[in-house]
Design a protein around this motif. Sequence first.
Motif, short mmCIF file in Angstrom:
data_model
loop_
_atom_site.label_atom_id
_atom_site.label_comp_id
_atom_site.label_asym_id
_atom_site.label_seq_id
_atom_site.Cartn_x
_atom_site.Cartn_y
_atom_site.Cartn_z
N MET A 80 35.27 -9.69 -38.36
CA MET A 80 35.13 -9.87 -36.92
C MET A 80 35.78 -11.19 -36.51
O MET A 80 35.62 -12.19 -37.20
CB MET A 80 33.64 -9.88 -36.58
CG MET A 80 33.32 -10.02 -35.12
SD MET A 80 31.50 -10.12 -34.92
CE MET A 80 31.41 -10.42 -33.16
N ASN A 118 29.93 -14.62 -42.60
CA ASN A 118 30.87 -13.88 -41.75
C ASN A 118 30.46 -12.42 -41.62
O ASN A 118 29.84 -11.85 -42.51
CB ASN A 118 32.28 -13.93 -42.36
CG ASN A 118 32.92 -15.30 -42.18
OD1 ASN A 118 32.74 -15.94 -41.16
ND2 ASN A 118 33.65 -15.74 -43.19
N ILE A 119 30.85 -11.83 -40.50
CA ILE A 119 30.59 -10.42 -40.25
C ILE A 119 31.85 -9.62 -40.53
O ILE A 119 32.94 -9.98 -40.11
CB ILE A 119 30.16 -10.19 -38.78
CG1 ILE A 119 28.79 -10.84 -38.53
CG2 ILE A 119 30.14 -8.69 -38.44
CD1 ILE A 119 28.36 -10.82 -37.07
N VAL A 136 27.92 -10.20 -43.90
CA VAL A 136 27.12 -9.09 -43.37
C VAL A 136 28.10 -7.99 -42.96
O VAL A 136 29.04 -8.26 -42.21
CB VAL A 136 26.29 -9.55 -42.15
CG1 VAL A 136 25.56 -8.36 -41.52
CG2 VAL A 136 25.29 -10.63 -42.55
#
Lengths: 180, 180
Positions: free
Chosen positions: A72, A38-39, A111
């Motif tokens: 996000m 996941n961001i 990230v």
Amino acid sequence: MKFCSLCATPVVQKIPEGDSRLRYVCPGCGEIHYQNPNIVAGTIPVYENKILLCKRAIEPRKGFWTLPAGFMENQETTTEAAVRETWEEALARVKLGTLYTLFNIPQIDQVHLFFLATIKDGQYGVGEESLETRLFSESEIPWDEISFPTVKKTLQYFIEDRSNQEFPLRVEDIVRDRKT
Amino acid sequence: MKFCSLCATPVVQKIPEGDSRLRYVCPGCGEIHYQNPNIVAGTIPVYENKILLCKRAIEPRKGFWTLPAGFMENQETTTEAAVRETWEEALARVKLGTLYTLFNIPQIDQVHLFFLATIKDGQYGVGEESLETRLFSESEIPWDEISFPTVKKTLQYFIEDRSNQEFPLRVEDIVRDRKT
């Protein structure tokens, strides 16, 4: 993951044909359930040389100071996510600058991206996920009470780079123990 | 998503408390099933001024030419993902340079990252997901047979920037119709 989210059959772990990794696969409908990193997107919101930090109202790291950032969402861009999180956590509208830090954190499948930002009109407040928000000058930053390594490193880089007003993208890995 | 992957109860769509978005929520065990964008990571593999492209052996865009790239996996970094994909698709070992392009594609919930790269020893081959791989000089690039917009734009930027040997990070949104 225990059951197929499409047909409720108990899933099994196996390496699908043409793949090289263990996946959750449904023996009922055949669906392969991929899981991917996941961001987390956020900003370094600046106003008149001070940096806006948020004291976290929620776990993890409740009570510690953070840059506004969060997961996000689908159907948005990384920049939209960064702007939205800054609004949600600090009620600040920002003008976004360039992408400044990118951290890989493989052991937690994340990230982290932080963008340069300036606070429009110097207005900010306390969002639902924050206990308090405050503009800090460099000497006031509570280094021992910063929430996450990626926030601390972003602040350190930013202060270092601010002295010569050049903010190159910083890509860095934060690696501890990974699952095998 | 129809069933809870933890307890197999049929999920419902609702906005959880303290949230502002519809999520799949399990009325049985209470789990909130978040869904987030995926990262695709790849490289621009260069050897002696030529760029390595791969003809896709799989859908989508089978038979079209692409830069080696694919979904980042859990427990790896963006750079590791880019290097791995280059190996898997083109059997090329690369020395990675800086992050060069970042594309937001919100309507398909993806972020694409391409890194500069040079092919070690000029060695490459045909990976399982490729029909053919080939080094292209600038004039040979098959512009009408490129697989994806992010690949085409990365190649265009790269050729443009190569003339003055400066490769600043390019961040760009590729937005078509988004789901509401």
